[in-house]
Design an enzyme around this catalytic site. Structure first.
Site, PDB file in Angstrom:
ATOM      1  N   CYS A   1      45.134  39.063  31.347  1.00 37.73           N
ATOM      2  CA  CYS A   1      46.433  39.671  31.607  1.00 37.73           C
ATOM      3  C   CYS A   1      47.503  38.600  31.547  1.00 37.73           C
ATOM      4  O   CYS A   1      47.273  37.461  31.955  1.00 37.73           O
ATOM      5  CB  CYS A   1      46.433  40.323  32.990  1.00 37.73           C
ATOM      6  SG  CYS A   1      45.412  41.779  33.068  1.00 37.73           S
TER       7      CYS A   1
ATOM      8  N   ARG B   1      39.841  48.765  32.094  1.00 37.12           N
ATOM      9  CA  ARG B   1      39.136  47.492  32.186  1.00 37.12           C
ATOM     10  C   ARG B   1      38.578  47.254  33.579  1.00 37.12           C
ATOM     11  O   ARG B   1      37.629  46.487  33.722  1.00 37.12           O
ATOM     12  CB  ARG B   1      40.088  46.341  31.854  1.00 37.12           C
ATOM     13  CG  ARG B   1      40.610  46.375  30.450  1.00 37.12           C
ATOM     14  CD  ARG B   1      39.827  45.451  29.599  1.00 37.12           C
ATOM     15  NE  ARG B   1      40.116  45.663  28.210  1.00 37.12           N
ATOM     16  CZ  ARG B   1      39.644  44.873  27.264  1.00 37.12           C
ATOM     17  NH1 ARG B   1      38.906  43.855  27.582  1.00 37.12           N
ATOM     18  NH2 ARG B   1      39.912  45.133  26.017  1.00 37.12           N
TER      19      ARG B   1
ATOM     20  N   ASP C   1      46.019  40.471  43.443  1.00 38.03           N
ATOM     21  CA  ASP C   1      45.614  41.658  42.680  1.00 38.03           C
ATOM     22  C   ASP C   1      45.950  42.964  43.393  1.00 38.03           C
ATOM     23  O   ASP C   1      45.705  44.047  42.861  1.00 38.03           O
ATOM     24  CB  ASP C   1      44.109  41.594  42.352  1.00 38.03           C
ATOM     25  CG  ASP C   1      43.786  40.450  41.410  1.00 38.03           C
ATOM     26  OD1 ASP C   1      44.709  39.938  40.758  1.00 38.03           O
ATOM     27  OD2 ASP C   1      42.608  40.054  41.341  1.00 38.03           O
TER      28      ASP C   1
ATOM     29  N   ASP D   1      42.637  23.766  33.286  1.00 34.81           N
ATOM     30  CA  ASP D   1      42.433  22.330  33.509  1.00 34.81           C
ATOM     31  C   ASP D   1      41.442  22.046  34.647  1.00 34.81           C
ATOM     32  O   ASP D   1      40.698  21.062  34.596  1.00 34.81           O
ATOM     33  CB  ASP D   1      43.779  21.653  33.797  1.00 34.81           C
ATOM     34  CG  ASP D   1      44.499  22.284  34.971  1.00 34.81           C
ATOM     35  OD1 ASP D   1      44.857  23.480  34.882  1.00 34.81           O
ATOM     36  OD2 ASP D   1      44.683  21.616  36.001  1.00 34.81           O
ATOM     37  N   GLN D   2      41.397  22.909  35.649  1.00 36.50           N
ATOM     38  CA  GLN D   2      40.477  22.655  36.772  1.00 36.50           C
ATOM     39  C   GLN D   2      39.027  22.927  36.371  1.00 36.50           C
ATOM     40  O   GLN D   2      38.105  22.276  36.874  1.00 36.50           O
ATOM     41  CB  GLN D   2      40.856  23.490  37.998  1.00 36.50           C
ATOM     42  CG  GLN D   2      42.223  23.159  38.561  1.00 36.50           C
ATOM     43  CD  GLN D   2      42.360  21.686  38.918  1.00 36.50           C
ATOM     44  OE1 GLN D   2      41.590  21.150  39.707  1.00 36.50           O
ATOM     45  NE2 GLN D   2      43.336  21.031  38.316  1.00 36.50           N
TER      46      GLN D   2
ATOM     47  N   ARG E   1      48.216  30.436  31.970  1.00 40.56           N
ATOM     48  CA  ARG E   1      46.940  30.518  32.700  1.00 40.56           C
ATOM     49  C   ARG E   1      46.053  29.342  32.285  1.00 40.56           C
ATOM     50  O   ARG E   1      45.175  29.470  31.433  1.00 40.56           O
ATOM     51  CB  ARG E   1      46.269  31.864  32.445  1.00 40.56           C
ATOM     52  CG  ARG E   1      47.090  33.015  32.997  1.00 40.56           C
ATOM     53  CD  ARG E   1      46.373  34.334  32.918  1.00 40.56           C
ATOM     54  NE  ARG E   1      45.291  34.422  33.882  1.00 40.56           N
ATOM     55  CZ  ARG E   1      44.605  35.553  34.108  1.00 40.56           C
ATOM     56  NH1 ARG E   1      44.900  36.641  33.460  1.00 40.56           N
ATOM     57  NH2 ARG E   1      43.640  35.577  35.001  1.00 40.56           N
TER      58      ARG E   1
ATOM     59  N   LYS F   1      34.489  44.286  40.002  1.00 34.22           N
ATOM     60  CA  LYS F   1      34.693  43.783  38.630  1.00 34.22           C
ATOM     61  C   LYS F   1      34.561  42.264  38.577  1.00 34.22           C
ATOM     62  O   LYS F   1      33.831  41.723  37.751  1.00 34.22           O
ATOM     63  CB  LYS F   1      36.094  44.172  38.138  1.00 34.22           C
ATOM     64  CG  LYS F   1      36.505  43.452  36.856  1.00 34.22           C
ATOM     65  CD  LYS F   1      37.890  43.831  36.402  1.00 34.22           C
ATOM     66  CE  LYS F   1      38.994  42.966  36.952  1.00 34.22           C
ATOM     67  NZ  LYS F   1      39.284  41.751  36.175  1.00 34.22           N
ATOM     68  N   ASN F   2      35.282  41.580  39.460  1.00 35.58           N
ATOM     69  CA  ASN F   2      35.354  40.129  39.323  1.00 35.58           C
ATOM     70  C   ASN F   2      34.069  39.420  39.744  1.00 35.58           C
ATOM     71  O   ASN F   2      33.887  38.241  39.434  1.00 35.58           O
ATOM     72  CB  ASN F   2      36.583  39.577  40.057  1.00 35.58           C
ATOM     73  CG  ASN F   2      37.869  39.944  39.305  1.00 35.58           C
ATOM     74  OD1 ASN F   2      37.819  40.338  38.133  1.00 35.58           O
ATOM     75  ND2 ASN F   2      39.010  39.843  39.978  1.00 35.58           N
TER      76      ASN F   2
HETATM   77  N1  EPU Z   1      45.025  27.483  37.859  1.00 37.56           N
HETATM   78  C1  EPU Z   1      45.303  26.228  37.385  1.00 37.56           C
HETATM   79  N2  EPU Z   1      44.321  25.578  36.675  1.00 37.56           N
HETATM   80  C2  EPU Z   1      43.118  26.134  36.425  1.00 37.56           C
HETATM   81  C3  EPU Z   1      42.829  27.425  36.919  1.00 37.56           C
HETATM   82  C4  EPU Z   1      43.815  28.085  37.634  1.00 37.56           C
HETATM   83  O1  EPU Z   1      46.392  25.703  37.581  1.00 37.56           O
HETATM   84  O2  EPU Z   1      42.275  25.479  35.775  1.00 37.56           O
HETATM   85  C5  EPU Z   1      46.055  28.207  38.633  1.00 37.56           C
HETATM   86  C6  EPU Z   1      46.494  29.493  37.947  1.00 37.56           C
HETATM   87  O3  EPU Z   1      47.519  29.245  37.009  1.00 37.56           O
HETATM   88  C7  EPU Z   1      46.922  30.333  39.111  1.00 37.56           C
HETATM   89  C8  EPU Z   1      45.983  29.902  40.244  1.00 37.56           C
HETATM   90  O4  EPU Z   1      45.463  28.632  39.857  1.00 37.56           O
HETATM   91  O5  EPU Z   1      48.242  29.999  39.467  1.00 37.56           O
HETATM   92  C9  EPU Z   1      44.843  30.828  40.536  1.00 37.56           C
HETATM   93  O6  EPU Z   1      44.094  31.091  39.351  1.00 37.56           O
HETATM   94  P1  EPU Z   1      42.544  31.450  39.372  1.00 37.56           P
HETATM   95  O7  EPU Z   1      41.815  30.442  38.556  1.00 37.56           O
HETATM   96  O8  EPU Z   1      42.116  31.657  40.783  1.00 37.56           O
HETATM   97  O9  EPU Z   1      42.518  32.845  38.620  1.00 37.56           O
HETATM   98  P2  EPU Z   1      41.479  33.369  37.568  1.00 37.56           P
HETATM   99  O10 EPU Z   1      40.106  32.880  37.900  1.00 37.56           O
HETATM  100  O11 EPU Z   1      41.968  33.172  36.189  1.00 37.56           O
HETATM  101  C10 EPU Z   1      40.801  35.474  38.932  1.00 37.56           C
HETATM  102  C11 EPU Z   1      40.773  36.962  38.715  1.00 37.56           C
HETATM  103  C12 EPU Z   1      42.181  37.512  38.704  1.00 37.56           C
HETATM  104  C13 EPU Z   1      42.892  37.139  39.995  1.00 37.56           C
HETATM  105  C14 EPU Z   1      42.815  35.636  40.259  1.00 37.56           C
HETATM  106  C15 EPU Z   1      43.366  35.227  41.613  1.00 37.56           C
HETATM  107  C16 EPU Z   1      38.784  37.224  37.374  1.00 37.56           C
HETATM  108  C17 EPU Z   1      38.183  37.555  36.060  1.00 37.56           C
HETATM  109  N3  EPU Z   1      40.115  37.231  37.447  1.00 37.56           N
HETATM  110  O12 EPU Z   1      41.528  34.937  37.841  1.00 37.56           O
HETATM  111  O13 EPU Z   1      41.997  38.917  38.664  1.00 37.56           O
HETATM  112  O14 EPU Z   1      44.240  37.513  39.920  1.00 37.56           O
HETATM  113  O15 EPU Z   1      41.435  35.203  40.188  1.00 37.56           O
HETATM  114  O16 EPU Z   1      42.676  35.868  42.629  1.00 37.56           O
HETATM  115  O17 EPU Z   1      38.070  37.010  38.353  1.00 37.56           O
HETATM  116  C18 EPU Z   1      42.514  41.124  38.193  1.00 37.56           C
HETATM  117  O18 EPU Z   1      41.376  41.416  38.593  1.00 37.56           O
HETATM  118  O19 EPU Z   1      43.408  41.959  37.945  1.00 37.56           O
HETATM  119  C19 EPU Z   1      42.834  39.722  37.982  1.00 37.56           C
HETATM  120  C20 EPU Z   1      43.841  39.316  37.270  1.00 37.56           C
END
Ligand code: EPU
Length: 430
Positions: free
Chosen positions: A117, A397, A305, A125-126, A122, A22-23
């Site tokens: 979710c 999903r 996850d 900023d990065q 969430r 999925k991701n």
């Molecule tokens: N974070 C920041 N700033 C940012 C981005 C992230 O502080 O700009 C923090 C988040 O708050 C969190 C950490 O960094 O504490 C990791 O977040 P990340 O950006 O890695 O997560 P994401 O890209 O939003 C993806 C997956 C999630 C999975 C996470 C961690 C997708 C669509 N989603 O989310 O998947 O939990 O990486 O591996 O790829 C799932 O598949 O059920 C799911 C939630």
């Protein structure tokens, strides 16, 4: 609307085949916007996150042709808009990849703030830091992220937190930027490598994906390709844990065992046998699982996850286990559903202490999010009696044919219609 009913107590035995990730899929599909020709993508999972992403792309002007259930051809040559309407984007966390892809193509993007979710705050900023380093101006206007650059230039970007989404988004935005982009402290998940492999297949020059330094040298033009999405690490892990929790014996096919190492090692700590083959793992469990300590970490650590599924297994382990969540602020919301089934779990902030009980008892429960939903199914499989799981739109999903796949390996599980609406018909995931 439907719910899932599981009659627990059956061992899972047989073979299951894992779908595409999925991701990875939800990033590769928007990445096709950057290609100047048709992309044929194989091993696309049939899940609703993919359906939503395809709707968004079609809305932007792409043509999508399904060759079979899991293979499609996507032609983005006529994509002429960089604005993604709120109705679609707000339901999908991965809609943020449209910002990177549209910026890469048009130097412009207007995409509503991503949904997803609910694990607490969430931030993005990065992502914003990366886009700005490439020369973009970003503003938030009426809930939309508006990004504009006169021209994009390669840059050095140090990620303050390891972020999957920001790493992928900066890759998307920079593949055509002039010069060299270096992402330091990059995420290393299998889907990062898969996106880089896809982009390289369409002519990008990306090196180092899978390490914490990724170098992207901008290219002028990207072409079409045929590409197959990597197997889903988390779907595979979910079936591994389900097999272990039911005392089963399941061969899980079409996986990359290396991607599963952190899960394999925790299951082995619990006394479960995991045999590795080239593209499969067999999970065998002959006794009650033992306790263990789990701490979620970015890859190659134990994936967040997989945390709800693993915690569910530990509810019936011998002894006291400790599960620490270090990626998301609030990922234990599902615990009270397990408590309804007789689990003994105390949560204190980001730590759950699980006192193993002999058995769980079936109960009506809700899927709070995608992985929590998978955990409810595992709980139902091991519980005595009937478990009814509501809000399964979350599960749909991210898990292709989960009911059919589990039924084939011996589960007593079915989907039934729900007459009354339970909550909203649109869920956020990912
Ligand atoms: N974070 C920041 N700033 C940012 C981005 C992230 O502080 O700009 C923090 C988040 O708050 C969190 C950490 O960094 O504490 C990791 O977040 P990340 O950006 O890695 O997560 P994401 O890209 O939003 C993806 C997956 C999630 C999975 C996470 C961690 C997708 C669509 N989603 O989310 O998947 O939990 O990486 O591996 O790829 C799932 O598949 O059920 C799911 C939630």
């Amino acid at each position: 609307m439907e719910k899932i009913i599981v009659n627990g107590g059956r061992k899972l035995v047989g073979e299951v085949c894992i779908s595409g990730a999925k991701n990875a899929a939800v990033a590769i599909l928007p990445a096709t916007i950057l290609a100047e020709d048709i992309c044929r993508i194989e091993n696309i999972p049939e899940i609703s996150d993919v359906t939503i992403m395809l709707k968004i792309l079609t809305n932007l002007g792409a043509t999508v042709k399904y060759i079979n259930k899991n293979t499609l051809e996507i032609d983005t040559r006529h994509v002429d808009s960089y604005e993604v309407p709120d109705d679609f984007a707000k339901h999908l966390r991965a809609s943020y990849y449209l910002i990177g892809a549209l910026l890469g193509k048009f130097n412009n993007a207007k995409v509503s703030m991503p949904g997803g979710c609910n694990f607490g705050v969430r931030p993005i900023d990065q992502h914003v830091k990366g886009f700005e380093a490439l020369g973009c101006e970003i503003t938030i206007e009426e809930g939309m992220v508006v990004a504009h650059a006169k021209k994009m230039y390669g840059s050095s970007i140090y990620m303050d937190v390891v972020s999957v989404g920001a790493t992928m988004n900066i890759m998307l935005a920079s593949v055509k930027a002039k010069g060299l982009t270096v992402i330091e402290n990059a995420a290393k998940e299998p889907h990062i490598v898969d996106l880089a492999n896809f982009l390289n297949s369409i002519g990008a020059d990306i090196r180092g994906a899978g390490t914490d330094v990724i170098k992207i040298r901008g290219v002028e033009e990207l072409h079409g390709c045929t590409y197959s999405v990597v197997p889903d690490q988390i779907e595979a892990g979910t079936y591994m844990v389900a097999a272990a929790a039911t005392g089963g014996n399941v061969l899980i096919n079409h996986v990359i065992p290396k991607h599963l190492e952190s899960i394999t090692s925790k299951l082995e700590e619990c006394g479960v046998i995991v045999e590795e083959y080239d593209e499969a793992v067999r999970v065998i469990s002959n006794s009650r699982p033992g306790k263990c300590t789990v701490k979620t970490m970015p890859h190659p650590g134990f994936p967040t996850d997989m945390q709800p599924q693993m915690a569910t297994l530990l509810t019936i382990a011998e002894g006291t286990s400790v599960v620490s969540e270090s990626v998301w602020d609030s990922r234990f919301r599902y615990v009270n559903q397990l408590s309804k089934m007789g689990a003994d779990i105390q949560v204190n902030g980001k730590i759950a202490v699980i006192q193993g009980v002999n058995k769980l008892k079936g109960a009506p429960v809700k899927a709070f999010d995608l992985r929590a939903g998978a955990a409810m199914i595992i709980a139902g499989l091991i519980a005595e009696g009937k478990t009814e799981i509501e809000d399964i739109i979350y599960i749909d999903r991210g898990y292709e044919d989960i009911v059919e796949k589990l039924r084939k390996i011996g589960a007593d599980i079915k989907r039934v219609p729900v007459l009354e609406p339970i909550s909203s018909t649109t869920a956020n995931a990912g």
